[in-house]
Design a protein around this motif. Sequence first.
Motif, short mmCIF file in Angstrom:
data_model
loop_
_atom_site.label_atom_id
_atom_site.label_comp_id
_atom_site.label_asym_id
_atom_site.label_seq_id
_atom_site.Cartn_x
_atom_site.Cartn_y
_atom_site.Cartn_z
N GLN A 10 0.94 -1.21 -0.07
CA GLN A 10 0.02 -0.06 -0.03
C GLN A 10 0.84 1.22 -0.04
O GLN A 10 0.61 2.08 -0.89
CB GLN A 10 -0.93 0.11 1.18
N LEU A 11 1.90 1.38 0.61
CA LEU A 11 2.78 2.36 0.78
C LEU A 11 3.48 2.47 -0.31
O LEU A 11 3.85 3.63 -0.78
CB LEU A 11 3.54 2.46 2.20
N ALA A 12 4.14 1.43 -0.99
CA ALA A 12 4.63 1.37 -2.23
C ALA A 12 3.73 2.01 -3.20
O ALA A 12 4.60 2.84 -4.02
CB ALA A 12 5.16 0.07 -2.63
N ALA A 32 7.74 -7.55 -6.50
CA ALA A 32 7.25 -8.50 -5.58
C ALA A 32 7.99 -8.24 -4.17
O ALA A 32 9.06 -7.93 -4.00
CB ALA A 32 7.47 -9.91 -6.12
N PRO A 33 7.13 -8.36 -3.04
CA PRO A 33 7.64 -8.38 -1.35
C PRO A 33 9.00 -9.46 -1.63
O PRO A 33 9.05 -10.30 -2.27
CB PRO A 33 6.46 -8.80 -0.85
N CYS A 34 9.90 -9.00 -0.62
CA CYS A 34 11.00 -9.77 -0.39
C CYS A 34 11.29 -9.84 1.10
O CYS A 34 10.84 -9.13 1.91
CB CYS A 34 12.15 -9.32 -1.16
N ARG A 35 12.26 -10.70 1.36
CA ARG A 35 12.57 -10.85 3.01
C ARG A 35 14.00 -9.85 3.19
O ARG A 35 14.94 -10.33 2.41
CB ARG A 35 12.81 -12.33 3.40
N SER A 36 14.19 -9.09 3.83
CA SER A 36 15.30 -8.50 3.99
C SER A 36 15.94 -8.84 5.30
O SER A 36 15.37 -8.87 6.41
CB SER A 36 15.24 -6.88 4.09
N VAL A 37 17.18 -9.18 5.38
CA VAL A 37 17.84 -9.53 6.61
C VAL A 37 19.13 -8.49 6.85
O VAL A 37 19.75 -8.22 5.90
CB VAL A 37 18.54 -10.90 6.73
N ALA A 47 12.66 -8.48 7.90
CA ALA A 47 11.38 -7.81 7.74
C ALA A 47 11.07 -8.19 6.37
O ALA A 47 11.82 -8.23 5.30
CB ALA A 47 11.62 -6.13 7.94
N ASP A 48 9.95 -8.27 6.08
CA ASP A 48 9.29 -8.20 4.65
C ASP A 48 9.21 -6.82 4.18
O ASP A 48 8.64 -6.00 4.99
CB ASP A 48 7.89 -8.81 4.59
N GLU A 49 9.60 -6.73 3.02
CA GLU A 49 9.52 -5.39 2.25
C GLU A 49 9.23 -5.39 0.96
O GLU A 49 9.37 -6.36 0.40
CB GLU A 49 11.03 -4.50 2.43
N VAL A 50 8.95 -4.34 0.41
CA VAL A 50 8.49 -4.12 -1.02
C VAL A 50 9.74 -3.27 -1.97
O VAL A 50 9.90 -2.13 -1.33
CB VAL A 50 7.12 -3.40 -1.34
#
Length: 106
Positions: A10-12, A32-37, A47-50
Motif C-alpha cells: 500500500q505504501l509502495a 514483489a515483496p522480499c525478505r530483508s535481513v 523484515a518483509d519489504e517491497v
Amino acid sequence: MVVCNVPDSQLAGQIAATLVSERLAACVNILAPCRSVYRWQGAVEQADEVPLLIKTRRDAYPALEARLLQLHPYEVPEIVALPVASGLPAYLTWVSDSVVSRGGSA
C-alpha cells in the motif's frame, strides 16, 4: 535509477504515485515483496519489504531524496542511487522529459 525498500504494498503504491505525479520520477516499478535481513542497532533483524525501482534524472535526485525522506516511515530508509551506464536512447529521453528538477527545468 534509485532503489528504495518500503514496508508494504500500500505504501509502495502511494509513494510511487506521489513521485510520478510530482514529476520527481518518470516511472516507479513496484517489485514483489522480499525478505530483508539486516543489522540494526546491534541486532540482526528480518523484515518483509517491497522494493521500488525509481527512474529519475541525476539533477532531480536531491528533491527526490528529500521527498522520499518525508514519505518514508523508517528512521533510516534505504535510498540508493545507481548510475545508468547506457540504455535505449528513446527510453532515456522519455525519462528525461518526464522528470522536472526542483528548479523547474526539464
